[in-house]
Design an enzyme around this catalytic site. Structure first.
Site, mmCIF file in Angstrom:
data_model
loop_
_atom_site.group_PDB
_atom_site.id
_atom_site.type_symbol
_atom_site.label_atom_id
_atom_site.label_comp_id
_atom_site.label_asym_id
_atom_site.label_seq_id
_atom_site.Cartn_x
_atom_site.Cartn_y
_atom_site.Cartn_z
ATOM 1 C CB ALA A 122 2.038 -10.621 3.458
ATOM 2 C CD GLU A 163 -2.993 -7.309 7.947
ATOM 3 O OE1 GLU A 163 -3.872 -6.434 8.080
ATOM 4 O OE2 GLU A 163 -1.794 -7.028 7.794
HETATM 5 N N1 T1G Z 1 -1.174 -10.841 -2.264
HETATM 6 C C1 T1G Z 1 -1.234 -11.475 -3.444
HETATM 7 N N2 T1G Z 1 -1.942 -11.044 -4.510
HETATM 8 C C2 T1G Z 1 -2.628 -9.907 -4.354
HETATM 9 C C3 T1G Z 1 -2.637 -9.177 -3.141
HETATM 10 C C4 T1G Z 1 -1.855 -9.685 -2.069
HETATM 11 N N3 T1G Z 1 -1.777 -9.053 -0.902
HETATM 12 N N4 T1G Z 1 -3.432 -8.089 -3.310
HETATM 13 C C5 T1G Z 1 -3.892 -8.145 -4.570
HETATM 14 N N5 T1G Z 1 -3.426 -9.219 -5.197
HETATM 15 C C6 T1G Z 1 -3.659 -9.605 -6.593
HETATM 16 C C7 T1G Z 1 -5.135 -9.856 -6.866
HETATM 17 O O1 T1G Z 1 -5.459 -11.208 -6.575
HETATM 18 C C8 T1G Z 1 -5.208 -9.552 -8.344
HETATM 19 O O2 T1G Z 1 -4.647 -10.680 -9.008
HETATM 20 C C9 T1G Z 1 -4.215 -8.399 -8.528
HETATM 21 O O3 T1G Z 1 -3.313 -8.485 -7.412
HETATM 22 C C10 T1G Z 1 -4.897 -7.049 -8.524
HETATM 23 O O4 T1G Z 1 -5.645 -6.980 -7.303
HETATM 24 C C11 T1G Z 1 1.897 -9.999 7.430
HETATM 25 C C12 T1G Z 1 -0.401 -11.165 6.783
HETATM 26 C C13 T1G Z 1 -4.678 -3.474 -2.765
HETATM 27 C C14 T1G Z 1 -7.040 -2.640 -2.632
HETATM 28 O O5 T1G Z 1 -5.565 -7.922 2.280
HETATM 29 O O6 T1G Z 1 -7.300 -5.269 -1.070
HETATM 30 O O7 T1G Z 1 -0.197 -8.376 4.686
HETATM 31 O O8 T1G Z 1 -6.701 -11.345 -10.284
HETATM 32 O O9 T1G Z 1 -7.843 -6.691 -8.477
HETATM 33 O O10 T1G Z 1 -8.870 -3.655 -7.294
HETATM 34 O O11 T1G Z 1 0.325 -8.625 8.443
HETATM 35 O O12 T1G Z 1 -5.794 -5.789 -4.181
HETATM 36 O O13 T1G Z 1 -4.948 -9.915 -11.348
HETATM 37 O O14 T1G Z 1 -4.455 -12.312 -10.837
HETATM 38 O O15 T1G Z 1 -7.658 -6.450 -5.949
HETATM 39 O O16 T1G Z 1 -6.704 -2.274 -7.587
HETATM 40 C C15 T1G Z 1 -3.100 -7.949 3.529
HETATM 41 C C16 T1G Z 1 -5.400 -7.255 -0.495
HETATM 42 C C17 T1G Z 1 -2.381 -9.175 3.066
HETATM 43 C C18 T1G Z 1 -4.908 -6.353 0.628
HETATM 44 C C19 T1G Z 1 -5.990 -3.139 -4.830
HETATM 45 N N6 T1G Z 1 -3.444 -7.137 2.378
HETATM 46 N N7 T1G Z 1 -5.511 -6.532 -1.738
HETATM 47 O O17 T1G Z 1 -7.262 -3.408 -5.419
HETATM 48 O O18 T1G Z 1 -6.605 -4.724 -7.492
HETATM 49 S S1 T1G Z 1 -1.976 -10.193 4.430
HETATM 50 C C20 T1G Z 1 -4.681 -7.217 1.833
HETATM 51 C C21 T1G Z 1 -6.501 -5.603 -1.930
HETATM 52 C C22 T1G Z 1 -0.744 -9.313 5.211
HETATM 53 C C23 T1G Z 1 0.765 -9.074 7.175
HETATM 54 C C24 T1G Z 1 -0.432 -9.724 6.591
HETATM 55 C C25 T1G Z 1 -6.564 -5.000 -3.286
HETATM 56 C C26 T1G Z 1 -6.050 -3.546 -3.353
HETATM 57 P P1 T1G Z 1 -5.222 -11.093 -10.462
HETATM 58 P P2 T1G Z 1 -7.056 -6.239 -7.284
HETATM 59 P P3 T1G Z 1 -7.410 -3.438 -7.002
#
Ligand code: T1G
Length: 701
Positions: free
Chosen positions: A63, A127
């Site tokens: 998300a 999450e």
């Molecule tokens: N939402 C919004 N922005 C995100 C994002 C996300 N889920 N994930 C990454 N970004 C942005 C991040 O801030 C950065 O922005 C850019 O993308 C590159 O990210 C309903 C409620 C996937 C392992 O917790 O773990 O789904 O700084 O530098 O090192 O159940 O991103 O460039 O402006 O981290 O290659 C659950 C979070 C969400 C995964 C990639 N998902 N992301 O790592 O890139 S809640 C997460 C990560 C959800 C549902 C629930 C990592 C990555 P900027 P990055 P990376």
């Protein structure tokens, strides 16, 4: 803006590609795009099945976390609605995943009728690291394909698993090896499912894996007990267990409703806001004033560390652990041998605990080259000086390095307080000089203060940030001042802890308040761990800073009470690590109050917490205003990763915003009037309080 999905027909299969760079976060636009593409596929008789895949470097990061604070994440089609559309599709939908499938991305794949994964990709439900539970069916569907115990591990730890393990466990139906065609494989699988009799198999209908758990009545309570230590104070891990338990004990729809309700409650909680703040803070820290995102960092293929003491040895281990060959030097053989023995012992302890294989240890040791030959480091890409905190010695070393090393070599100092500009000025290349302040033990602590000198180049800063990532550290760029940002704000806190003892508190009371707040240890147990003698030497070296500080610690030192290493310090130790209050210390403290003419008083836990942590916030305000850090979330990262500030409170500045800056200011004003020393409210704290501002909303520019 073009719809963030692509839709194409391949051999009678509709292929929907998520196209929302950089991570295909499931924003409202992307969710709408997928829904519309799916509707088009279902309406087209020429299409027998659907494949869902990700464009760019990954399937989907979940998300869009940014939407949680705006409520857009609930806008229709919200993720559960979209997944329901996929799962109830009369035509098979197959997920084709590469890179990462995290959170909602994994849940979307779980709603599909089958999952194909590229070898080496990672899939998980992180999450819980955001203070949430999976909110789109993850806690209900994952146990049905992976099994309950394995699902608990994935959901409660938040750690992704490899495609290979997911395939072995039943989450992934087919793996595509290197050179294979992920989408073509998924198309073939989709066609096969379309040709099968009956409707596509729904994950929600699979019960066999739940059955196993129904035979283990104690499973969930045992799991709760197993996480008690590491989850202390966190709400989300236990909420995750509750949701998985409901998946086993209740019908699917009830479980889905229970999960959604739990998700919404947590999404609105301070604990989740704090952990989402920390997530973005880690990424903000990579955005450094004067360093554009496309600044090319220098390659770091081999390093050198000067000094093989506790710090130097730990730093050398960081390089070896990252697979980077490193030379470590000392002035004499005995010191070098001692240092190498310490490194060997550290690794052996990790192997003994089963957290590292003997082969891995041998590989790391092979990457560390001890030498007395200073000139042997001439060709290093980076040299990190980790010798005594003595400016003359450091200047002497940097003069030698300047003459010896390649012009493009990065020359770093691990100083914890000295002026990096002064050190840089002894070289002909100040732009190549930077501070890399590791925290002890360097091979464990994740914080790395990157101290930018006035002349440090953007390229060297970019190199230091990239290196911190490679070393598994959280790098925060700080400016030059006495003790930079971390220790400077720590002193503001630890100084008050000492005064509180003089005024009426005891070490065990202060430490309990601080650990109840969520720190792993209180200031006095930390003092015993780090060494009362170490603190004493730092104070002697720094000289008495302007203003008073309690000298009880100095008295402990004079009594030979150095802490854990002497089985007594602030506390006494029978097992070497559990602090036990010591009447001898109580007596010393009471006598000190008498000598100072202070009438001891009962001090409330609330005052103790405020007297310790509000001055830390206050110093953070000064550090911010002086531009030593760029943003308040950098201060938060420093405390989350440097001193164990509880992550579910977001860090000192985020916590102050939650409390209300005006409240912190009022309390600080009262402390200053009552106790004077070091408690004057910082100008920025006062200004924000009067303007109704927040640290998070403040920017220097
Ligand atoms: N939402 C919004 N922005 C995100 C994002 C996300 N889920 N994930 C990454 N970004 C942005 C991040 O801030 C950065 O922005 C850019 O993308 C590159 O990210 C309903 C409620 C996937 C392992 O917790 O773990 O789904 O700084 O530098 O090192 O159940 O991103 O460039 O402006 O981290 O290659 C659950 C979070 C969400 C995964 C990639 N998902 N992301 O790592 O890139 S809640 C997460 C990560 C959800 C549902 C629930 C990592 C990555 P900027 P990055 P990376």
């Amino acid at each position: 803006m073009s719809a963030p999905v692509r839709f194409e027909r391949i051999d009678g299969v509709g292929v929907i590609t998520l196209d929302n760079p950089p991570v295909n976060a499931l924003s409202i636009a992307l969710r709408t795009g997928v829904r519309d593409a799916l509707s088009e596929a279902l309406a087209d008789d020429a299409i027998a099945a659907v494949v869902l895949t990700g464009g760019g470097r990954m399937f989907c990061a979940g998300a869009d976390i940014k939407e949680f604070d705006t409520g857009v994440s609930n806008e229709s089609p919200n993720l559960p609605e979209l997944i329901e559309l996929v799962e109830s599709s009369p035509k098979p939908v197959v997920a084709a995943m590469h890179g990462t499938a995290m959170g909602g991305g994994c849940e979307l794949a779980l709603g599909c009728h089958a999952r194909v994964a590229a070898a080496g990709m990672r899939i998980g439900l992180p999450e819980v690291t955001l203070g949430l539970v999976p909110g789109a069916g993850g806690t209900q569907r994952l146990p049905r394909v992976l099994g309950v115990q394995a699902a608990l591990d994935v959901i409660v730890s938040g750690r992704p698993i490899s495609a290979e393990n997911a395939h072995a466990g039943g989450l992934v139906d087919e793996l595509v090896g290197p050179g294979g065609d992920l989408v073509a494989t998924a198309v073939a699988m989709a066609k096969k499912l379309a040709a099968a009799d009956g409707p596509p198999p729904k994950t929600r209908d699979r019960e066999e894996r739940l059955e196993e758990a129904r035979q283990q009545p104690g499973l969930f309570n045992d799991y709760r007990k197993s996480i008690a230590r590491r989850a202390r104070g966190f709400e989300a891990p236990y909420a995750c267990i509750d949701c998985v338990e409901v998946a086993v004990t209740k019908p699917f729809e009830e479980g889905l409703a229970f999960e959604r309700d739990t998700f919404q409650k947590l999404r609105a909680s301070d604990q989740s806001k704090a952990q989402r703040h920390a997530f973005f803070a880690e990424r903000q820290a990579n955005k450094v004033r004067g360093v554009s995102p496309d600044t090319k960092e220098l390659p770091i293929r081999k390093g050198a560390v000067l000094g093989c003491g506790t710090m130097g040895g730990g730093i050398a281990m960081c390089f070896a652990n990252a697979g980077i060959p490193v030379t470590v030097t000392e002035g004499e053989q005995a010191a070098l041998d001692r240092g190498m023995k310490l490194i060997q012992g550290n690794y052996a302890a990790t192997v003994k605990k089963g957290r590292m294989s003997q082969e891995a240890m041998d590989a790391c040791m092979a990457l560390i080259t001890p030498t007395l030959d200073f000139d042997s480091i001439a060709d290093s890409d980076i040299v990190i000086e980790a010798v005594f905190e003595n400016m003359d010695l450091k200047k002497e070393i940097f003069t030698k390095l300047d003459a010896l090393c390649r012009p493009d070599a990065v020359l770093a100092t691990n100083t914890s307080s000295l002026d990096v500009n002064e050190i840089a000025a002894t070289t002909s290349r100040p732009e190549q000089v930077v501070g890399l302040h590791f925290f002890s033990p360097a091979n464990v602590m994740k914080l790395l203060e990157i101290v930018r000198g006035d002349r440090t180049s953007p390229q060297v800063l970019a190199t230091a940030l990239a290196l911190s990532k490679k070393l598994g550290k959280v790098g925060v760029v700080v400016g030059v001042c006495d003790s930079f940002a971390a220790n400077r704000s720590l002193y503001a806190y630890s100084r008050q802890a000492g005064f509180l003892l003089e005024e009426g508190a005891l070490p065990e009371q202060v430490d309990k308040v601080i650990t109840d707040f969520g720190f792993p240890m209180g200031p006095f147990a930390v003092g015993d761990l780090a060494g009362v003698d170490v603190g004493y030497k730092i104070r002697q070296h720094r000289g008495r800073p302007d203003g008073r500080y309690s000298d009880i610690a100095d008295k402990l030192y004079e009594m030979g009470r150095y802490g854990q290493k002497t089985a007594k310090g602030w506390f006494r130790y029978e097992d070497g690590r559990t602090p036990i209050p010591d009447p001898e210390v109580t007596e010393l403290i009471i006598q000190t109050s008498k000598d100072l003419g202070i009438e001891r008083r009962e001090i409330s836990d609330e005052e103790i917490l405020q007297r310790c942590l509000y001055p830390l916030i206050n110093e953070g305000a000064r550090i911010l205003e002086e531009g030593i850090v760029e943003r308040s979330s950098d201060m938060d990262l420093i405390w989350l990763y440097g001193y164990g500030f509880p992550r579910y409170r977001g860090g000192p500045m985020f916590w102050a915003d939650l409390l209300g800056v005006d409240h912190v200011y009022e309390v600080m004003k009262g402390f200053h009037e009552a106790h004077h020393d070091w408690l004057e409210p910082a100008p920025l704290l006062e200004r924000l309080a009067k303007e109704g501002g927040t640290f998070g909303g403040w920017s220097a520019t």
